[in-house]
Write an enzyme that holds these catalytic residues in place. Structure first.
Site, PDB file in Angstrom:
ATOM      1  CB  SER A   1     -26.986  14.865 -67.223  1.00 30.79           C
ATOM      2  OG  SER A   1     -27.333  15.006 -65.855  1.00 30.79           O
ATOM      3  CG  ASP A   2     -23.992   9.105 -65.325  1.00 35.01           C
ATOM      4  OD1 ASP A   2     -24.620   8.986 -64.258  1.00 35.01           O
ATOM      5  OD2 ASP A   2     -23.200   8.235 -65.737  1.00 35.01           O
ATOM      6  CB  CYS A   3     -25.788  11.292 -61.002  1.00 38.83           C
ATOM      7  SG  CYS A   3     -27.443  10.610 -61.288  1.00 38.83           S
TER       8      CYS A   3
END
Ligand code: NAG
Ligand code: NAG
Length: 787
Positions: free
Chosen positions: A291-293
């Site tokens: 996932s993106d952060c």
């Protein structure tokens, strides 16, 4: 990449890794001195990786598994497995943006290549791969020294859809094929797929991000954490999917990152159609999806996509997410299992199999016999690596205007040069965002100063250029000097992550300074621009007093040297713009939130990028001048291409159906899935002659345009191949293109279906029509290509 709550995590992470000591390669897992673990099957390097992975997963408890689902993966001491920080970045050099990598001690810096938009402008795929090889050498060296990770969340392969995007600088530009080629080349260089450990071993694991339709950060009150990108099937197939598909299928990337935004109402990190079905099953990702952060947290907290955190965790894992950058899955997955929302075996074990396989391919479970062990501090910032950074800047810088010609300047006739502007003596501005600590810098002032005497004036105290207090000193300098070089443009205060621009003009009073200096300068005035996104510099294009304009992008640690080499003709510029430069008026009535690529005359929607927009421009995609002249001619190319069908379909039956009315009117279009595409390629030989007086490299940009009857929604033209070729003065080189017919000569209908229009297609190089040929269905299922 990191919303506020994540910073605390980074801080804790940094502290804990310092306490834990710094030699991950000897301590991560399967340490030969650790008698209790070294003989376990998962440590046996000779066994097949899937067997080792299964063995390891079988030994883990649910609690241990859950702690491995996040970027700061926790140690499993009873099995001799250490902590691992998955998040490192290497967009254009090893970066310290992710907590997995830091500088200091024996590793004070790393080679800082130009920002990606600049390197893309070289249109040189072997350069892109060479940079990837150097960056992964330096990354391995830092890993060996306990300062870096092995999993790098780079490159960014989103399309530069809107010129205002603050992160456009990180991308290879607006063309899907260029972006996809860049992705495949850079990933191959990073991962060492062509050698190194051999087989499916990885030098480092790259990651193509952010999947998908992510190209808006914060515009007019809409931010990426809340944005729902509404994307048509047509744009998805022929624009947004292209770079990711090429990255996975051609680059064999070891990871894909899903984005913050939603696409058509579903957060990308919770969409099984995107992750499981498309990336994993259809494209065949051999690696992990991250996932993106904090994006799992974002779709729960900000988007309220599910009503409980456990449902959010379950949605992400069920969709095919394998690793969470952020704490969310570590906190809520166990409860999700306990509530029956998830299956430990089907979802968690599957996610771990994907991440652990990558760690094993990296050699992290091979004890002391890890590959690339010979790389150390002397392999970072080596003279050869720094030379490549200079080379990349030189190849990427674009000469936009050269009136007279006035460039190159002559060291003999211009012994004193006025060097003016807020970017004239900058260092970190040159490396853009997602950078690290450079080995060192050559600023433009220093670069020019190597060849001539300089008079330096800032002109504006910074790029915002709010007042004119420094103008008169700059004008005086220009009056005295034999030539004037203005180094202007943008920096991260104007365009950055979470900072989209509102307009395309130069900030503040920069334009006024440039015009006043040009008006008073004794010698030729050269304007050098640093920027990631395009700038509307119509005033400079039209001003005869501005003799030359150079776009340097963000040219990296050696940028000032490269600029000076081009200005003085030590190097012959060969870069071309990887994006359209629009005038400010283009933005009128163009919402950044409108994802549509295609123009809509009835809605007065202009369309986006050279493929679909036909209005006024400042400089076109592909524009770039040099100090010599090339002519190109087609030496041989087929005039007829016959497409063999798979035998179950005929030409007419494939042209019916939805979204194909204009094909139907024209009568003909073959569905790509009904054609025998394998190896069906159009071979075109082009002769390139350098008719000027200087040696140089020429970029051939080959476009195709489909038959006009195919429909108004097809691209005006589409890049189908590109090649950079070095041609010494007064000589000729032949370049062979093999254009994959189904991939590149097809168009996508409104239902997202790829079809090859029958009839007359045209090939262009730049703006020149170079060849026409017709595509027909082969009778009797035979493919024929006639010259
Ligand atoms: C095309 O799609 C529309 C809406 O889905 C449908 O109403 C129409 O019947 C379809 N036409 C054809 C020719 O399939
Ligand atoms: C492409 O880049 C490589 C690496 O810098 C360089 O050796 C080569 O000459 C470049 N190709 C051309 C045609 O300029």
């Amino acid at each position: 990449m990191a919303p506020i709550c994540f910073f605390l995590l980074i801080l804790l992470q940094t502290i804990s890794s310092q306490v834990a000591g710094e030699s991950p390669t000897t301590s991560f897992a399967c340490n030969p001195k650790d008698a209790s673990s070294k003989n376990l099957p998962f440590c046996r390097a000779k066994l097949p990786i899937h067997v080792r992975v299964r063995d390891l997963i079988g030994r883990l408890t649910l609690q241990e598994k859950v702690k491995l689902l996040v970027n700061s993966a926790k140690a499993v001491p009873r099995l001799g497995i250490g902590d691992y920080e998955w998040w490192s970045e290497a967009l254009h050099g090893v970066s310290n943006v992710g907590p997995g990598t830091k500088f200091g001690g024996e590793f004070p810096g790393a080679t800082s290549f130009p920002q990606v938009i600049t390197t893309a402008a070289s249109f040189n795929a072997s350069l892109w791969e060479a940079i990837g090889r150097v960056v992964s050498d330096e990354a391995r060296a830092m890993y060996n020294g306990g300062m870096g990770g092995l999993t790098y969340w780079s490159p960014n392969v989103n399309i530069l859809r809107d010129p205002r995007w603050g992160r456009g600088q990180e991308t290879p530009g607006e063309d899907p094929v260029v972006v996809g080629s860049y992705a495949a080349s850079y990933v191959r260089g990073l991962q060492g797929n062509d050698g190194g450990g051999g087989g499916d071993r990885l030098k480092v694991a790259a990651c193509c991000k952010h999947f998908t339709a992510y190209d808006l950060d914060n515009w007019n009150g809409v931010d990426r954490f809340h944005f729902n990108a509404k994307v048509s099937k047509q744009d998805m197939e022929d624009t947004f999917d292209v770079p990711f598909r090429m990255c996975v299928k051609e680059g064999k990337v070891a990871s894909v990152m899903c984005s913050y935004n939603q696409v058509n109402g579903v957060p990308t990190c919770a969409d099984p159609n995107l992750l499981k079905k498309l990336v994993r099953a259809e494209w065949g990702l051999d690696g992990y999806i991250v996932s993106d952060c904090d994006s799992v947290g974002v779709f729960y907290d900000n988007q309220h996509y599910t009503s409980t955190p456990e449902e959010a965790a379950a949605a992400a894992l069920k969709a095919g997410l394998d690793l969470d950058c952020g704490p969310f899955l570590g906190l809520h997955t166990e409860n999700a299992v306990n509530k029956g929302l998830l299956s430990e075996v089907d979802h968690i074990d599957q996610a771990l199999a994907n991440t652990l396989t990558v760690q094993m391919r990296l050699g992290m479970f091979d004890g002391s016999s890890h590959p690339y062990a010979n790389l150390g501090p002397r392999d970072v910032c080596s003279p050869a690596h720094q030379q490549l950074a200079l080379e990349a800047a030189t190849q990427g810088i674009v000469l936009l205007k050269n009136r007279g010609p006035s460039l190159p300047l002559s060291i003999r006739r211009h012994p004193t040069v006025a060097v003016i502007g807020p970017n004239s003596d900058v260092t970190v501005t040159m490396i853009g965002n997602y950078a690290g600590v450079a080995c060192g810098y050559t600023t433009p002032l220093q670069g020019i100063g190597k060849y001539t005497r300089t008079i330096h004036q800032q002109g504006c105290s910074n790029v915002a250029c709010k007042d004119d207090t420094l103008f008169s000193a700059a004008i005086d300098a220009a009056r005295q000097a034999d030539a004037t070089v203005l180094v202007m443009g943008l920096d991260q205060s104007i365009e950055a992550e979470f900072r989209d621009r509102v307009g395309l003009l130069l900030p503040g009073r920069q334009q006024e300074l440039i015009s006043k200096v040009a008006e008073s300068s004794k010698g030729p005035t050269i304007l050098v621009l640093m920027s990631g996104g395009p700038v509307d510099i119509t005033f400079a294009k039209n001003n005869p007093r501005i003799a030359g304009v150079v776009w340097a992008g963000y040219p990296g640690q050696a940028g000032g040297q490269a600029i000076a080499d081009i200005v003085f003709g030590i190097s012959n510029p060969g870069g071309k713009l990887p994006m359209t430069w629009y005038p400010e008026e283009y933005l009128k009535n163009l919402e950044m939130t409108d994802m549509g690529m295609r123009s809509s005359p009835s809605k007065r929607y202009p369309g986006r990028t050279y493929r679909f927009y036909k209005g006024p421009i400042v400089y076109p995609f592909g524009h770039g001048l040099g100090y010599t002249k090339f002519v190109q001619t087609v030496a041989s190319a087929p005039t007829v291409v016959a497409i063999p069908l798979d035998g179950h379909h005929t030409e007419t039956s494939t042209s019916a159906g939805n979204g194909t009315s204009s094909f139907a009117a024209a009568g003909k279009a073959i569905r790509v899935t009904h054609a025998k595409c394998n190896k069906l390629s159009l071979g075109v030989d082009v002769d390139v002659r350098n008719v000027g007086n200087r040696d140089g490299s020429h970029t051939l940009l080959v476009y195709s345009s489909p038959p006009a009857a195919a429909g108004h929604w097809v691209p005006h033209k589409q890049l189908v191949a590109f090649e950079k070729v070095y041609v010494p003065a007064k000589t000729q080189r032949r370049v062979r293109f093999n254009i994959h017919v189904c991939k590149y000569l097809s168009v996508v209908d409104r239902s997202g279906i790829r079809r090859i229009p029958m009839g007359r297609h045209h090939l262009h190089i730049g703006d020149h029509l170079i060849h026409s040929f017709s595509i027909q269905a082969a009778s009797l299922g035979l493919g024929v290509i006639k010259s």
